[in-house]
Design a protein around this motif. Structure first.
Motif, PDB file in Angstrom:
ATOM      1  N   GLU A   1      32.578  45.090  46.831  1.00 27.34           N
ATOM      2  CA  GLU A   1      32.284  44.103  47.871  1.00 27.34           C
ATOM      3  C   GLU A   1      31.989  44.830  49.183  1.00 27.34           C
ATOM      4  O   GLU A   1      32.584  45.867  49.477  1.00 27.34           O
ATOM      5  CB  GLU A   1      33.479  43.169  48.055  1.00 27.34           C
TER       6      GLU A   1
ATOM      7  N   MET B   1      30.411  39.300  59.679  1.00 25.65           N
ATOM      8  CA  MET B   1      30.041  38.190  58.800  1.00 25.65           C
ATOM      9  C   MET B   1      28.528  37.971  58.791  1.00 25.65           C
ATOM     10  O   MET B   1      27.930  37.787  57.743  1.00 25.65           O
ATOM     11  CB  MET B   1      30.759  36.915  59.244  1.00 25.65           C
TER      12      MET B   1
ATOM     13  N   GLN C   1      30.260  38.869  54.726  1.00 23.77           N
ATOM     14  CA  GLN C   1      31.654  38.820  54.304  1.00 23.77           C
ATOM     15  C   GLN C   1      32.543  39.376  55.404  1.00 23.77           C
ATOM     16  O   GLN C   1      32.189  40.350  56.059  1.00 23.77           O
ATOM     17  CB  GLN C   1      31.809  39.666  53.033  1.00 23.77           C
TER      18      GLN C   1
ATOM     19  N   PHE D   1      36.136  32.843  54.906  1.00 21.12           N
ATOM     20  CA  PHE D   1      35.453  32.322  53.723  1.00 21.12           C
ATOM     21  C   PHE D   1      34.507  31.198  54.122  1.00 21.12           C
ATOM     22  O   PHE D   1      34.840  30.360  54.950  1.00 21.12           O
ATOM     23  CB  PHE D   1      36.462  31.789  52.704  1.00 21.12           C
TER      24      PHE D   1
ATOM     25  N   SER E   1      35.682  31.018  47.730  1.00 18.61           N
ATOM     26  CA  SER E   1      35.438  32.420  48.043  1.00 18.61           C
ATOM     27  C   SER E   1      33.973  32.658  48.378  1.00 18.61           C
ATOM     28  O   SER E   1      33.241  31.751  48.728  1.00 18.61           O
ATOM     29  CB  SER E   1      35.898  33.310  46.884  1.00 18.61           C
ATOM     30  N   PHE E   2      33.517  33.903  48.269  1.00 15.10           N
ATOM     31  CA  PHE E   2      32.168  34.279  48.640  1.00 15.10           C
ATOM     32  C   PHE E   2      31.207  34.215  47.458  1.00 15.10           C
ATOM     33  O   PHE E   2      30.009  34.205  47.625  1.00 15.10           O
ATOM     34  CB  PHE E   2      32.144  35.722  49.170  1.00 15.10           C
TER      35      PHE E   2
ATOM     36  N   GLU F   1      29.539  39.532  42.529  1.00 16.22           N
ATOM     37  CA  GLU F   1      29.479  40.276  43.784  1.00 16.22           C
ATOM     38  C   GLU F   1      28.047  40.488  44.263  1.00 16.22           C
ATOM     39  O   GLU F   1      27.799  40.698  45.441  1.00 16.22           O
ATOM     40  CB  GLU F   1      30.183  41.627  43.649  1.00 16.22           C
TER      41      GLU F   1
ATOM     42  N   LEU G   1      25.893  38.662  47.408  1.00 20.78           N
ATOM     43  CA  LEU G   1      25.724  39.124  48.790  1.00 20.78           C
ATOM     44  C   LEU G   1      24.675  40.223  48.932  1.00 20.78           C
ATOM     45  O   LEU G   1      24.500  40.759  50.022  1.00 20.78           O
ATOM     46  CB  LEU G   1      27.056  39.645  49.328  1.00 20.78           C
TER      47      LEU G   1
END
Length: 123
Positions: free
Chosen positions: A15, A42, A47, A52, A57-58, A78, A81
């Motif tokens: 991450e 962010m 992230q 969040f 979650s992400f 993951e 992102l």
């Protein structure tokens, strides 16, 4: 290892926030103030701790990035992102931290001031 390179199911993506914290630990980061503030993380990497975007979650657990991972019917939450603006934001922030420490220089995440120079390691 040649076998692991050929196996599409081996490996993992870290991450982005773990990459940032890993770099700070490897540099023996010591804050000059009682509270360390990372500004714009962010927006740059998508992230940040305790920020969040939803209660889930992400990551979407069923996310399949295009290419070999999707072709092999695998998932990679993951990779949600990993779009180009966030990759560039991560690289700019990490490069700034290596060159200037925690400052706002050249895309860094420091709070307000751009203090050019080298970072100080812990004693």
């Amino acid at each position: 290892n040649v076998l692991l390179d050929a196996d599409i199911a081996s490996g993992a993506i870290r991450e982005p926030i773990l990459k940032v914290l890993g770099l700070m630990r490897s540099m023996d980061f010591v804050s000059r103030s009682p509270v360390t503030v990372l500004s714009g993380v962010m927006a740059d990497i998508g992230q940040m701790a305790h920020e969040f975007t939803s209660v889930f979650s992400f990551f979407l657990p069923e996310h399949k990035p295009y290419g070999r991972v999707a072709d092999a019917a695998l998932v990679s939450p993951e990779a949600t992102l990993l779009d180009m603006p966030k990759v560039v934001g991560l690289m700019n922030g990490l490069t700034s931290m290596v060159k200037y420490g925690l400052s706002s220089c050249e895309g860094g995440w420091g709070h307000r001031y751009c203090r050019e120079g080298v970072y100080n390691t812990s004693p």
